[in-house]
Scaffold this motif. Structure first.
Motif, PDB file in Angstrom:
ATOM      1  N   GLN A  65       6.033   1.293   7.025  1.00  0.00           N
ATOM      2  CA  GLN A  65       6.353   1.731   5.663  1.00  0.00           C
ATOM      3  C   GLN A  65       6.502   0.546   4.720  1.00  0.00           C
ATOM      4  N   LEU A  66       7.166  -0.510   5.191  1.00  0.00           N
ATOM      5  CA  LEU A  66       7.300  -1.710   4.366  1.00  0.00           C
ATOM      6  C   LEU A  66       5.946  -2.377   4.132  1.00  0.00           C
ATOM      7  N   ALA A  67       5.140  -2.462   5.189  1.00  0.00           N
ATOM      8  CA  ALA A  67       3.836  -3.115   5.085  1.00  0.00           C
ATOM      9  C   ALA A  67       2.909  -2.362   4.133  1.00  0.00           C
ATOM     10  N   THR A  68       3.091  -1.057   4.039  1.00  0.00           N
ATOM     11  CA  THR A  68       2.275  -0.258   3.120  1.00  0.00           C
ATOM     12  C   THR A  68       2.875  -0.245   1.721  1.00  0.00           C
ATOM     13  N   GLY A  69       4.202  -0.180   1.642  1.00  0.00           N
ATOM     14  CA  GLY A  69       4.864  -0.035   0.346  1.00  0.00           C
ATOM     15  C   GLY A  69       4.793  -1.256  -0.538  1.00  0.00           C
ATOM     16  N   ALA A 100       0.125  -1.191  -7.933  1.00  0.00           N
ATOM     17  CA  ALA A 100       0.491  -0.267  -9.008  1.00  0.00           C
ATOM     18  C   ALA A 100       0.961  -1.011 -10.247  1.00  0.00           C
ATOM     19  N   ALA A 101       1.644  -2.171 -10.035  1.00  0.00           N
ATOM     20  CA  ALA A 101       2.105  -2.948 -11.191  1.00  0.00           C
ATOM     21  C   ALA A 101       0.922  -3.506 -11.971  1.00  0.00           C
ATOM     22  N   ARG A 102      -0.106  -3.965 -11.254  1.00  0.00           N
ATOM     23  CA  ARG A 102      -1.296  -4.478 -11.944  1.00  0.00           C
ATOM     24  C   ARG A 102      -2.034  -3.371 -12.678  1.00  0.00           C
ATOM     25  N   ARG A 103      -2.071  -2.196 -12.098  1.00  0.00           N
ATOM     26  CA  ARG A 103      -2.775  -1.062 -12.714  1.00  0.00           C
ATOM     27  C   ARG A 103      -1.879  -0.288 -13.680  1.00  0.00           C
ATOM     28  N   ARG A 104      -0.599  -0.662 -13.733  1.00  0.00           N
ATOM     29  CA  ARG A 104       0.369   0.058 -14.574  1.00  0.00           C
ATOM     30  C   ARG A 104       0.391   1.558 -14.240  1.00  0.00           C
ATOM     31  N   SER A 105       0.420   1.812 -12.936  1.00  0.00           N
ATOM     32  CA  SER A 105       0.446   3.191 -12.459  1.00  0.00           C
ATOM     33  C   SER A 105       1.866   3.532 -11.985  1.00  0.00           C
ATOM     34  N   ALA A 106       2.573   4.312 -12.792  1.00  0.00           N
ATOM     35  CA  ALA A 106       3.957   4.655 -12.452  1.00  0.00           C
ATOM     36  C   ALA A 106       4.029   5.514 -11.195  1.00  0.00           C
ATOM     37  N   GLY A 107       3.068   6.419 -11.027  1.00  0.00           N
ATOM     38  CA  GLY A 107       3.085   7.321  -9.873  1.00  0.00           C
ATOM     39  C   GLY A 107       2.936   6.571  -8.569  1.00  0.00           C
ATOM     40  N   TRP A 108       1.933   5.693  -8.481  1.00  0.00           N
ATOM     41  CA  TRP A 108       1.746   4.918  -7.258  1.00  0.00           C
ATOM     42  C   TRP A 108       2.878   3.920  -7.055  1.00  0.00           C
ATOM     43  N   GLY A 109       3.414   3.426  -8.149  1.00  0.00           N
ATOM     44  CA  GLY A 109       4.558   2.516  -8.037  1.00  0.00           C
ATOM     45  C   GLY A 109       5.763   3.210  -7.425  1.00  0.00           C
ATOM     46  N   PHE A 110       5.979   4.456  -7.849  1.00  0.00           N
ATOM     47  CA  PHE A 110       7.097   5.221  -7.286  1.00  0.00           C
ATOM     48  C   PHE A 110       6.877   5.480  -5.798  1.00  0.00           C
ATOM     49  N   ALA A 111       5.636   5.817  -5.435  1.00  0.00           N
ATOM     50  CA  ALA A 111       5.330   6.077  -4.021  1.00  0.00           C
ATOM     51  C   ALA A 111       5.568   4.826  -3.183  1.00  0.00           C
ATOM     52  N   GLY A 112       5.131   3.677  -3.704  1.00  0.00           N
ATOM     53  CA  GLY A 112       5.350   2.433  -2.977  1.00  0.00           C
ATOM     54  C   GLY A 112       6.819   2.099  -2.833  1.00  0.00           C
ATOM     55  N   ALA A 113       7.584   2.305  -3.913  1.00  0.00           N
ATOM     56  CA  ALA A 113       9.021   2.031  -3.859  1.00  0.00           C
ATOM     57  C   ALA A 113       9.720   2.946  -2.861  1.00  0.00           C
ATOM     58  N   LEU A 114       9.245   4.177  -2.784  1.00  0.00           N
ATOM     59  CA  LEU A 114       9.830   5.120  -1.832  1.00  0.00           C
ATOM     60  C   LEU A 114       9.567   4.675  -0.396  1.00  0.00           C
ATOM     61  N   LEU A 115       8.356   4.197  -0.127  1.00  0.00           N
ATOM     62  CA  LEU A 115       8.038   3.689   1.210  1.00  0.00           C
ATOM     63  C   LEU A 115       8.892   2.475   1.558  1.00  0.00           C
ATOM     64  N   ILE A 116       9.070   1.581   0.596  1.00  0.00           N
ATOM     65  CA  ILE A 116       9.899   0.389   0.831  1.00  0.00           C
ATOM     66  C   ILE A 116      11.340   0.796   1.134  1.00  0.00           C
ATOM     67  N   THR A 117      11.847   1.756   0.365  1.00  0.00           N
ATOM     68  CA  THR A 117      13.228   2.210   0.559  1.00  0.00           C
ATOM     69  C   THR A 117      13.408   2.820   1.935  1.00  0.00           C
ATOM     70  N   HIS A 118      12.484   3.699   2.315  1.00  0.00           N
ATOM     71  CA  HIS A 118      12.570   4.329   3.632  1.00  0.00           C
ATOM     72  C   HIS A 118      12.480   3.297   4.747  1.00  0.00           C
ATOM     73  N   GLY A 119      11.572   2.343   4.600  1.00  0.00           N
ATOM     74  CA  GLY A 119      11.423   1.314   5.617  1.00  0.00           C
ATOM     75  C   GLY A 119      12.663   0.451   5.758  1.00  0.00           C
ATOM     76  N   ALA A 120      13.238   0.037   4.630  1.00  0.00           N
ATOM     77  CA  ALA A 120      14.438  -0.802   4.661  1.00  0.00           C
ATOM     78  C   ALA A 120      15.620  -0.048   5.253  1.00  0.00           C
ATOM     79  N   LEU A 121      15.774   1.214   4.845  1.00  0.00           N
ATOM     80  CA  LEU A 121      16.869   2.021   5.386  1.00  0.00           C
ATOM     81  C   LEU A 121      16.689   2.261   6.884  1.00  0.00           C
ATOM     82  N   GLY A 122      15.443   2.466   7.310  1.00  0.00           N
ATOM     83  CA  GLY A 122      15.180   2.685   8.721  1.00  0.00           C
ATOM     84  C   GLY A 122      15.566   1.483   9.573  1.00  0.00           C
ATOM     85  N   LEU A 123      15.209   0.290   9.107  1.00  0.00           N
ATOM     86  CA  LEU A 123      15.566  -0.918   9.849  1.00  0.00           C
ATOM     87  C   LEU A 123      17.074  -1.150   9.834  1.00  0.00           C
TER      88      LEU A 123
END
Length: 268
Positions: free
Chosen positions: A225-229, A236-259
């Motif tokens: 999840q971290l490696a993907t997020g 997403a930041a380069r493309r200014r895509s809020a939707g993909w940015g949110f998805a990536g942040a969610l993956l990072i959060t889940h990965g960090a919480l899991g560890l």
């Protein structure tokens, strides 16, 4: 209602070490004891059906359902009072199934309930169901408690072996005394919210999702999840895509919480 005419047993198709954390969550005083290969019996120490205004069958249905939800083992509640006796089987999130006999042993349930009971316990749909059929027929020599004893005797073919003296239909006080002296018996009491939360986490980890919450699989999933997020957020930041940015942040959060969760539980 005569206190000696009412009682219940909870039969869990799992070993005591697996049942113990879930039983703590009931916040009831219970006696836990081994009951054969792959079975555990829980004997209530209190009599909430006498003080809470609810009949014994409704009380134990609630207990069985609470024990079975989130676990991968079924719970069979046997109950009896002055006018009836019966069982309720709870398994996961599925609707409970039960059967009732009147005091004189007259069947008051549906044949379909007995078939569902056999299926959920993984019994043979032909031979075992045939052995259960006499419980759904009239028998002038069998009363309601005799029906429960016959059911318990039938379940010995699944490994159930109730300790001597711990017999369905016996007075609740006698059941408690017998349970207390059994080898491996334990007294369970609610020990506060902290221990309750820890016990609930143990129940979840022992269930089907356990390997994905703690251990090598959980760490591998969190790392993935971290490696993907992380790259997804950067992209997403380069493309200014809020939707993909949110998805990536969610993956990072889940990965960090899991560890973090895996490390926290390993240090307890």
């Amino acid at each position: 209602m005569n206190a000696t005419s009412v009682g219940a047993l909870l039969l869990c198709r799992a070993e005591p070490a697996v049942v113990r954390p879930a039983a703590h969550l009931l916040r009831e005083r219970l006696l836990l004891a081994p009951a054969g290969h792959g079975w555990t019996v829980l004997v209530p120490e209190g009599k909430p059906w006498l003080h809470g205004g609810e009949p014994v069958d409704r009380v134990v249905v609630g207990w069985a359902t609470a024990l079975a939800v989130g676990s991968n083992w079924p719970v069979l509640a046997l109950w009896w009072d002055a006018s009836r006796a019966g069982y309720t089987l709870a398994a996961g999130f599925r609707r409970t199934v039960g059967y009732v006999w009147l005091e004189d042993g007259t069947p008051a349930g549906e044949d379909e309930a007995m078939r569902t009971f056999a299926a959920r316990l993984g019994l043979d749909p032909v031979l075992d169901l045939q052995a259960l059929e006499p419980l759904t027929r009239q028998d002038p020599e069998a009363d309601s408690r005799g029906r429960l004893r016959a059911l318990a005797a039938f379940l010995t073919r699944t490994g159930l072996m109730l300790p001597a003296g711990l017999t369905p239909g016996e007075p609740a006080d006698r059941l408690r005394e017998v349970a207390r002296i059994q080898p491996g018996a334990e007294q369970l009491e609610w020990a506060g919210w902290r221990d309750t939360v820890r016990a609930e986490l143990d129940v979840v980890e022992d269930g089907p999702l356990g390997p994905w919450l703690r251990g090598p699989k959980a760490r591998l999933l969190a790392a993935a999840q971290l490696a993907t997020g992380v790259p997804l957020v950067l992209w997403a930041a380069r493309r200014r895509s809020a939707g993909w940015g949110f998805a990536g942040a969610l993956l990072i959060t889940h990965g960090a919480l899991g560890l973090a969760y895996d490390r926290f539980r390993a240090q307890e």
